[in-house]
Every structure is written in structure tokens, then in C-alpha cells.
Motif scaffolding. Structure first.
Motif, PDB file in Angstrom:
ATOM      1  N   VAL A  33       1.115  -1.193   0.040  1.00  0.00           N
ATOM      2  CA  VAL A  33      -0.034   0.053  -0.073  1.00  0.00           C
ATOM      3  C   VAL A  33       0.864   1.157  -0.102  1.00  0.00           C
ATOM      4  O   VAL A  33       1.573   1.506   0.969  1.00  0.00           O
ATOM      5  CB  VAL A  33      -0.905   0.014   1.127  1.00  0.00           C
ATOM      6  N   ASN A  34       0.841   2.044  -1.111  1.00  0.00           N
ATOM      7  CA  ASN A  34       1.704   3.184  -1.346  1.00  0.00           C
ATOM      8  C   ASN A  34       0.979   4.522  -1.760  1.00  0.00           C
ATOM      9  O   ASN A  34       1.761   5.400  -2.097  1.00  0.00           O
ATOM     10  CB  ASN A  34       2.802   2.845  -2.214  1.00  0.00           C
ATOM     11  N   SER A  35      -0.280   4.402  -1.641  1.00  0.00           N
ATOM     12  CA  SER A  35      -1.085   5.490  -1.897  1.00  0.00           C
ATOM     13  C   SER A  35      -2.371   5.533  -1.269  1.00  0.00           C
ATOM     14  O   SER A  35      -2.863   4.306  -0.994  1.00  0.00           O
ATOM     15  CB  SER A  35      -1.200   5.693  -3.632  1.00  0.00           C
ATOM     16  N   PHE A  36      -3.303   6.570  -1.348  1.00  0.00           N
ATOM     17  CA  PHE A  36      -4.621   6.382  -0.901  1.00  0.00           C
ATOM     18  C   PHE A  36      -5.330   5.713  -1.699  1.00  0.00           C
ATOM     19  O   PHE A  36      -6.222   4.696  -1.190  1.00  0.00           O
ATOM     20  CB  PHE A  36      -5.061   7.818  -1.132  1.00  0.00           C
ATOM     21  N   GLU A  37      -5.176   5.406  -2.976  1.00  0.00           N
ATOM     22  CA  GLU A  37      -5.924   4.849  -4.183  1.00  0.00           C
ATOM     23  C   GLU A  37      -5.548   3.201  -3.584  1.00  0.00           C
ATOM     24  O   GLU A  37      -6.473   2.418  -3.625  1.00  0.00           O
ATOM     25  CB  GLU A  37      -5.529   4.949  -5.342  1.00  0.00           C
ATOM     26  N   ASP A  38      -4.303   2.725  -3.266  1.00  0.00           N
ATOM     27  CA  ASP A  38      -4.013   1.350  -2.961  1.00  0.00           C
ATOM     28  C   ASP A  38      -4.813   0.994  -1.661  1.00  0.00           C
ATOM     29  O   ASP A  38      -5.288  -0.023  -1.581  1.00  0.00           O
ATOM     30  CB  ASP A  38      -2.550   1.251  -2.662  1.00  0.00           C
ATOM     31  N   ALA A  65     -11.834   8.873   6.626  1.00  0.00           N
ATOM     32  CA  ALA A  65     -10.523   8.986   6.449  1.00  0.00           C
ATOM     33  C   ALA A  65     -10.032  10.743   5.762  1.00  0.00           C
ATOM     34  O   ALA A  65      -9.091  11.110   6.301  1.00  0.00           O
ATOM     35  CB  ALA A  65      -9.880   8.230   5.321  1.00  0.00           C
ATOM     36  N   LEU A  66     -11.109  11.125   5.096  1.00  0.00           N
ATOM     37  CA  LEU A  66     -10.927  12.276   4.640  1.00  0.00           C
ATOM     38  C   LEU A  66     -11.130  13.652   5.282  1.00  0.00           C
ATOM     39  O   LEU A  66     -11.042  14.774   4.949  1.00  0.00           O
ATOM     40  CB  LEU A  66     -11.437  12.477   3.170  1.00  0.00           C
ATOM     41  N   ARG A  67     -12.240  13.179   6.310  1.00  0.00           N
ATOM     42  CA  ARG A  67     -12.736  14.269   7.214  1.00  0.00           C
ATOM     43  C   ARG A  67     -11.910  14.705   7.881  1.00  0.00           C
ATOM     44  O   ARG A  67     -11.083  14.206   8.846  1.00  0.00           O
ATOM     45  CB  ARG A  67     -14.125  13.412   8.036  1.00  0.00           C
ATOM     46  N   ARG A  68     -11.992  16.224   8.477  1.00  0.00           N
ATOM     47  CA  ARG A  68     -11.162  16.721   9.363  1.00  0.00           C
ATOM     48  C   ARG A  68     -12.276  17.511  10.434  1.00  0.00           C
ATOM     49  O   ARG A  68     -13.164  18.186   9.864  1.00  0.00           O
ATOM     50  CB  ARG A  68     -10.471  18.105   8.914  1.00  0.00           C
ATOM     51  N   TRP A  69     -11.778  17.654  11.527  1.00  0.00           N
ATOM     52  CA  TRP A  69     -12.735  18.454  12.506  1.00  0.00           C
ATOM     53  C   TRP A  69     -12.146  19.869  12.481  1.00  0.00           C
ATOM     54  O   TRP A  69     -10.774  20.233  12.362  1.00  0.00           O
ATOM     55  CB  TRP A  69     -12.555  18.095  13.906  1.00  0.00           C
ATOM     56  N   ARG A  70     -13.053  20.739  12.390  1.00  0.00           N
ATOM     57  CA  ARG A  70     -12.477  22.133  12.150  1.00  0.00           C
ATOM     58  C   ARG A  70     -11.553  22.769  13.341  1.00  0.00           C
ATOM     59  O   ARG A  70     -10.662  23.364  13.084  1.00  0.00           O
ATOM     60  CB  ARG A  70     -13.542  23.264  12.155  1.00  0.00           C
ATOM     61  N   LEU A  91      -2.238  10.779   7.075  1.00  0.00           N
ATOM     62  CA  LEU A  91      -1.032  10.202   7.379  1.00  0.00           C
ATOM     63  C   LEU A  91      -1.021   8.779   7.504  1.00  0.00           C
ATOM     64  O   LEU A  91      -1.890   8.137   7.876  1.00  0.00           O
ATOM     65  CB  LEU A  91      -0.791  10.395   8.835  1.00  0.00           C
ATOM     66  N   PHE A  92      -0.251   8.120   6.557  1.00  0.00           N
ATOM     67  CA  PHE A  92      -0.286   6.431   6.403  1.00  0.00           C
ATOM     68  C   PHE A  92       1.197   5.937   7.129  1.00  0.00           C
ATOM     69  O   PHE A  92       2.097   6.668   6.975  1.00  0.00           O
ATOM     70  CB  PHE A  92       0.033   6.081   5.079  1.00  0.00           C
ATOM     71  N   VAL A  93       0.816   5.017   7.990  1.00  0.00           N
ATOM     72  CA  VAL A  93       2.153   4.606   8.701  1.00  0.00           C
ATOM     73  C   VAL A  93       2.110   2.944   8.561  1.00  0.00           C
ATOM     74  O   VAL A  93       1.384   2.560   8.183  1.00  0.00           O
ATOM     75  CB  VAL A  93       1.939   4.578  10.394  1.00  0.00           C
ATOM     76  N   ARG A  94       3.344   2.647   8.807  1.00  0.00           N
ATOM     77  CA  ARG A  94       3.761   1.052   8.374  1.00  0.00           C
ATOM     78  C   ARG A  94       3.429   0.310   9.660  1.00  0.00           C
ATOM     79  O   ARG A  94       3.676  -1.064   9.552  1.00  0.00           O
ATOM     80  CB  ARG A  94       5.259   0.914   7.724  1.00  0.00           C
TER      81      ARG A  94
END
Length: 98
Positions: A33-38, A65-70, A91-94
Motif C-alpha cells: 500500500v503506497n497511496s490512498f488509492e491502494d 479518512a478524509l474528514r477533518r474536524w474544524r 497520514l499513512f504509517v507502516r
């Protein structure tokens, strides 16, 4: 309050999709997994469940995943030397983070 999300079952540590906490989503990026699409592609034809066992659709997971609190505090920066990355503001972590 934080919520962990998994593929198929909350007992599926290998299918840990990520964690919503402090107004941001941090995604788990296993090998390959190397991208949001993956990351989003993992959910095709699979169940997405919360740690409490509630089922949501893949579309709801992507929206989460795309939501942010103001008023959310900023999440930490990616540790690129550890294979972490940011895509579409997520942020993606391994490694495990729970």
C-alpha cells in the motif's frame, strides 16, 4: 473518543485500516500500500467494521479518512525514514499504532 477500523472483523489485526482520533484519521499502510488509492482498493468486496463491531460501507470509511474536524489539533508529521507518507491529507504509517 477514538475508533479503530478493520477489514472483515475487529479481531483482524492484519486488516487494520486505521484509527480516527483527535479530529484526524491515521491509516495503516501494510506492504504494497503506497497511496490512498491502494489503501481504498483493499476494501473492495470486503466488510469494513469498527472495533465495536459496527459495519460501515467502504464509501463511509473513505469519507471518514478524509474528514477533518474544524478545531482538531494537527496530527504529527510523517516519518519518511520509517516508510510513512501523507496522501490526500491522510497520514499513512507502516507500524502498529494501537
Amino acid at each position: 473518543m477514538s475508533t479503530n477500523y478493520y477489514l472483515d472483523s475487529p479481531d483482524n489485526d492484519a486488516g487494520h485500516l486505521g484509527l480516527w482520533a483527535a479530529g484526524h484519521f491515521m491509516a495503516k499502510a501494510p506492504t504494497g500500500v503506497n497511496s490512498f488509492e491502494d489503501w481504498a482498493a483493499q476494501m473492495r468486496a470486503r466488510r469494513v467494521v469498527t472495533e465495536s463491531g459496527s459495519e460501515i460501507t467502504p464509501e463511509e470509511m473513505i469519507a471518514t479518512a478524509l474528514r477533518r474536524w474544524r478545531h482538531a489539533s494537527g496530527h504529527r508529521r510523517a516519518r519518511y525514514d520509517e516508510g510513512e507518507f501523507v496522501d490526500r491529507g491522510v497520514l499513512f504509517v507502516r507500524r502498529e499504532f494501537c
